[in-house]
Design a protein around this motif. Structure first.
Motif, PDB file in Angstrom:
ATOM      1  N   GLN A 167     -97.725 -37.052 106.712  1.00 34.02           N
ATOM      2  CA  GLN A 167     -96.752 -37.934 106.084  1.00 34.02           C
ATOM      3  C   GLN A 167     -95.270 -37.884 106.838  1.00 34.02           C
ATOM      4  OE1 GLN A 167     -96.757 -37.592 101.800  1.00 34.02           O
ATOM      5  NE2 GLN A 167     -98.914 -38.604 101.706  1.00 34.02           N
ATOM      6  N   SER A 168     -94.885 -36.578 107.030  1.00 35.27           N
ATOM      7  CA  SER A 168     -93.683 -36.589 107.415  1.00 35.27           C
ATOM      8  C   SER A 168     -93.537 -37.030 108.931  1.00 35.27           C
ATOM      9  CB  SER A 168     -93.234 -34.958 107.732  1.00 35.27           C
ATOM     10  OG  SER A 168     -93.911 -34.165 108.552  1.00 35.27           O
ATOM     11  N   ALA A 169     -94.784 -36.941 109.565  1.00 41.94           N
ATOM     12  CA  ALA A 169     -94.791 -37.390 111.037  1.00 41.94           C
ATOM     13  C   ALA A 169     -94.706 -39.149 111.011  1.00 41.94           C
ATOM     14  CB  ALA A 169     -95.951 -36.893 111.724  1.00 41.94           C
ATOM     15  N   LEU A 170     -95.326 -39.602 109.975  1.00 37.68           N
ATOM     16  CA  LEU A 170     -95.447 -40.969 109.964  1.00 37.68           C
ATOM     17  C   LEU A 170     -94.069 -41.454 109.263  1.00 37.68           C
ATOM     18  CD1 LEU A 170     -97.150 -43.671 109.577  1.00 37.68           C
ATOM     19  CD2 LEU A 170     -97.481 -43.005 107.130  1.00 37.68           C
ATOM     20  N   TYR A 171     -93.489 -40.805 108.480  1.00 32.82           N
ATOM     21  CA  TYR A 171     -91.898 -41.311 108.183  1.00 32.82           C
ATOM     22  C   TYR A 171     -91.087 -41.179 109.398  1.00 32.82           C
ATOM     23  CZ  TYR A 171     -92.390 -41.292 102.916  1.00 32.82           C
ATOM     24  OH  TYR A 171     -92.459 -41.561 101.678  1.00 32.82           O
ATOM     25  N   ASN A 172     -91.284 -40.195 110.429  1.00 35.43           N
ATOM     26  CA  ASN A 172     -90.537 -39.967 111.446  1.00 35.43           C
ATOM     27  C   ASN A 172     -90.786 -41.072 112.229  1.00 35.43           C
ATOM     28  OD1 ASN A 172     -88.860 -37.628 110.899  1.00 35.43           O
ATOM     29  ND2 ASN A 172     -90.331 -36.282 111.421  1.00 35.43           N
ATOM     30  N   VAL A 173     -92.059 -41.494 112.639  1.00 37.12           N
ATOM     31  CA  VAL A 173     -92.485 -42.613 113.643  1.00 37.12           C
ATOM     32  C   VAL A 173     -91.540 -43.868 113.272  1.00 37.12           C
ATOM     33  CG1 VAL A 173     -94.226 -44.235 114.254  1.00 37.12           C
ATOM     34  CG2 VAL A 173     -94.669 -41.693 114.442  1.00 37.12           C
ATOM     35  N   VAL A 174     -91.712 -44.012 111.969  1.00 31.26           N
ATOM     36  CA  VAL A 174     -90.998 -45.249 111.569  1.00 31.26           C
ATOM     37  C   VAL A 174     -89.345 -45.136 111.619  1.00 31.26           C
ATOM     38  CG1 VAL A 174     -90.585 -46.774 109.270  1.00 31.26           C
ATOM     39  CG2 VAL A 174     -92.553 -45.935 109.726  1.00 31.26           C
ATOM     40  N   TYR A 175     -88.869 -44.087 111.311  1.00 30.16           N
ATOM     41  CA  TYR A 175     -87.464 -43.657 111.598  1.00 30.16           C
ATOM     42  C   TYR A 175     -87.279 -43.991 113.095  1.00 30.16           C
ATOM     43  CZ  TYR A 175     -83.286 -41.052 112.432  1.00 30.16           C
ATOM     44  OH  TYR A 175     -81.862 -40.821 112.935  1.00 30.16           O
ATOM     45  N   CYS A 176     -87.967 -43.571 113.991  1.00 31.44           N
ATOM     46  CA  CYS A 176     -87.409 -43.672 115.407  1.00 31.44           C
ATOM     47  C   CYS A 176     -87.794 -45.167 115.711  1.00 31.44           C
ATOM     48  CB  CYS A 176     -88.549 -43.063 116.149  1.00 31.44           C
ATOM     49  SG  CYS A 176     -88.240 -41.244 116.289  1.00 31.44           S
ATOM     50  N   PHE A 177     -88.646 -46.128 115.233  1.00 27.37           N
ATOM     51  CA  PHE A 177     -88.921 -47.306 115.536  1.00 27.37           C
ATOM     52  C   PHE A 177     -87.394 -48.077 115.029  1.00 27.37           C
ATOM     53  CE2 PHE A 177     -93.543 -46.969 115.861  1.00 27.37           C
ATOM     54  CZ  PHE A 177     -93.952 -47.704 116.907  1.00 27.37           C
ATOM     55  N   GLU A 178     -87.166 -47.737 113.931  1.00 27.24           N
ATOM     56  CA  GLU A 178     -86.096 -48.484 113.178  1.00 27.24           C
ATOM     57  C   GLU A 178     -84.888 -48.263 113.909  1.00 27.24           C
ATOM     58  OE1 GLU A 178     -85.738 -49.369 108.889  1.00 27.24           O
ATOM     59  OE2 GLU A 178     -86.689 -47.535 108.627  1.00 27.24           O
ATOM     60  N   PHE A 179     -84.623 -46.930 114.371  1.00 23.23           N
ATOM     61  CA  PHE A 179     -83.535 -46.596 114.955  1.00 23.23           C
ATOM     62  C   PHE A 179     -83.455 -47.335 116.302  1.00 23.23           C
ATOM     63  CE2 PHE A 179     -80.496 -43.950 117.250  1.00 23.23           C
ATOM     64  CZ  PHE A 179     -79.403 -43.598 116.307  1.00 23.23           C
ATOM     65  N   LEU A 180     -84.350 -47.657 117.021  1.00 23.50           N
ATOM     66  CA  LEU A 180     -84.368 -48.300 118.244  1.00 23.50           C
ATOM     67  C   LEU A 180     -84.680 -49.665 118.079  1.00 23.50           C
ATOM     68  CD1 LEU A 180     -87.157 -45.669 119.925  1.00 23.50           C
ATOM     69  CD2 LEU A 180     -84.773 -46.007 120.692  1.00 23.50           C
ATOM     70  N   ASP A 181     -84.425 -50.194 116.809  1.00 25.06           N
ATOM     71  CA  ASP A 181     -84.087 -51.574 116.645  1.00 25.06           C
ATOM     72  C   ASP A 181     -85.747 -52.336 116.899  1.00 25.06           C
ATOM     73  OD1 ASP A 181     -82.131 -52.490 115.198  1.00 25.06           O
ATOM     74  OD2 ASP A 181     -80.719 -52.663 117.048  1.00 25.06           O
ATOM     75  N   GLN A 182     -86.638 -51.628 116.798  1.00 18.84           N
ATOM     76  CA  GLN A 182     -87.891 -52.134 117.002  1.00 18.84           C
ATOM     77  C   GLN A 182     -88.908 -52.280 115.815  1.00 18.84           C
ATOM     78  OE1 GLN A 182     -89.428 -48.823 119.540  1.00 18.84           O
ATOM     79  NE2 GLN A 182     -88.328 -49.418 121.220  1.00 18.84           N
ATOM     80  N   ASN A 183     -88.306 -53.251 114.843  1.00 20.34           N
ATOM     81  CA  ASN A 183     -88.803 -53.196 113.589  1.00 20.34           C
ATOM     82  C   ASN A 183     -90.435 -53.993 113.877  1.00 20.34           C
ATOM     83  OD1 ASN A 183     -86.596 -52.170 112.780  1.00 20.34           O
ATOM     84  ND2 ASN A 183     -86.290 -53.596 111.101  1.00 20.34           N
ATOM     85  N   ASP A 184     -90.392 -55.153 114.516  1.00 19.54           N
ATOM     86  CA  ASP A 184     -91.463 -55.709 114.876  1.00 19.54           C
ATOM     87  C   ASP A 184     -92.665 -54.946 115.473  1.00 19.54           C
ATOM     88  OD1 ASP A 184     -90.705 -58.448 114.046  1.00 19.54           O
ATOM     89  OD2 ASP A 184     -89.481 -58.820 115.817  1.00 19.54           O
TER      90      ASP A 184
END
Length: 463
Positions: A167-184
């Protein structure tokens, strides 16, 4: 609750060890039992007990690499990095293919802020490890420290390919996408993840959050609903679902969902406030007020609660009641600019101009940087005939809002009243040049000045 055999053994080892400490009798444990006991105490934040166990363990198993690696972990935990490194070099000479040696070495380099070297060592650990997921996760973390979010994201994704449940890796993946402005792209990734792991409430919840941030409320709602079906005690998902229903103007359902969060945990002032707002939208004023009152009772320091009650009464044009509540709020926090602005506007409605002037002045003093607040304050000063103070306030305002015609027209009007004609003409020229269409400000606020020959002449010139 039924425990697995492993958990049974583990609990037995722990209780056997703790009873040994009480009796001072020395009992025998195998090295793996010791490792589990020590790591348990480290995780529990009990370093003294972990040390005690380690000392006994090394006396009983002086050659155990596993225990020496636990010793290294403890040294790193205590910031004794040089000692840890020395011990690791000794172990490396004996077991050069032990992945744990590379992982611990990486940990030392990471603590010394040499993250590139840490990544290099972890990549070597990948060759020898059976637990690829763990190592990819560690590499991802190192890239996060280096602010390299693309590579961090790639490694967290690899970690999840090896271990779906991390789960922590899943949260981290989403964090990276969001930080990179790659929400889609994040939503697409989560859709693929959900295809393989449809019962991951975390994935559904994260997907809902991303849709919500993109104002895609229907798909957000669907995602939050799935998260709550999978885990009917998932507080965060019920809260987000309620917020989404509110956005969709489905206020009754939003109230139900906010109420569910209150059943699951203590009532939060946020949920109570939102329920009040929903009732107000539904036209149920009594219940709206009841929940606004509950909000300030639950958290008297939450300014949104007091503001909700005050604004509620302002909308009803019950200015005396609104004033009562804003005064209560100021009694709790007299440095809150939002309270002062409301105090001022309510007093203005009640024709208490001196109090209104005082309120706007306080709002500005406590950091209200809205142009309209400054102008309301200045217009109160003009109304009260405090022209000098009005000029001072306008000059102060012009530092925040340079070349603002609303300020220039007022400065011009006040300087004419104070017979400082040169300054008055200068500001009038600036104002007319900046916004000719706003010239009626002079007519409304300074009718005497408006009728002056030289003012009319200046206006003709710009026409």
């Amino acid at each position: 609750m039924h425990l697995s055999d492993e958990e049974e053994d583990y609990n037995l080892s722990l209780s056997k060890f703790e009873s040994m400490l009480k009796t001072n009798k020395v009992l025998f444990f195998d090295s793996e039992e010791f490792e589990e006991i020590i790591l348990h105490y480290i995780d529990m934040g009990k370093p003294a007990l972990a040390k005690k166990a380690l000392k006994l363990a090394l006396e009983q198993h002086p050659k155990s690499t596993g225990l020496k690696l636990v010793q290294v972990e403890m040294l790193i935990y205590e910031d004794k990095l040089d000692l840890a490194e020395k011990l690791l070099n000794e172990l490396y000479a004996i077991e050069p293919h032990n992945e744990e040696i590379y992982i611990q070495k990486a940990s030392i380099f990471s603590k010394r802020d040499n993250h590139e070297k840490a990544v290099e060592l972890l990549k070597t650990a990948l060759k020898y490890t059976d637990d690829l997921a763990d190592v990819y996760n560690l590499i991802g973390m190192e890239y996060l420290f280096m602010d390299n979010l693309e590579l961090a994201k790639d490694n967290f994704i690899k970690c999840l390919e090896e271990d779906f449940e991390d789960q922590s890796a899943l949260y981290n993946v989403v964090y990276c996408f969001e930080f990179l402005d790659q929400n889609d792209q994040a939503i697409e990734y989560l859709s693929r993840y959900i295809d393989q792991n449809p019962y991951s409430e975390i994935a559904w919840h994260q997907q809902g959050r991303l849709h919500y941030s993109l104002h895609q409320y229907e798909p957000a709602l669907r995602a939050f609903e799935y998260a709550t079906y999978i885990d009917d005690e998932f507080l965060g998902a019920f809260m987000e679902k309620a917020k989404t229903l509110e956005r969709l103007h489905r206020y009754e359902e939003a109230i139900e969902s906010y109420n569910r969060t209150i059943e699951l945990d203590e009532p939060t002032s946020y949920a109570l406030l939102r329920i009040g707002k929903c009732y107000e939208k539904l036209g149920n004023k009594n219940l709206a007020l009841k929940f606004f009152n509950k909000t300030v009772h639950e958290d008297p320091l939450l300014d949104k609660g007091w503001i909700a009650i005050t604004d509620f009464y302002v909308r009803q044009k019950s200015y005396q009641k609104a004033l009562f509540y804003v005064n209560k709020a100021l009694g709790i926090d007299d440095q809150n600019r939002y309270y002062w602005k409301r105090f001022a506007t309510i007093n203005q409605e009640l024709n208490n101009y001196e109090e209104a002037e005082y309120g706007f002045r306080k709002a500005v003093e406590y950091g209200d940087q809205m142009l309209d607040t400054w102008l309301y304050w200045i217009d109160m000063l003009v109304y009260l005939g405090e022209y000098e103070s009005g000029v001072q306030a306008l000059l102060q305002a012009s530092e925040y809002f340079p070349e603002q015609a609303d300020i220039a027209y007022r400065l011009s009007g006040l300087y004419f009243i104070l017979h400082e004609t040169e300054k008055a003409s200068f500001h009038l020229a600036n104002a007319l040049r900046a916004a000719f269409e706003k010239r009626t400000i002079l007519e409304d606020l300074f009718p005497g000045v408006w009728e002056m020959k030289e003012v009319q002449k200046a206006i003709q010139k710009y026409q």
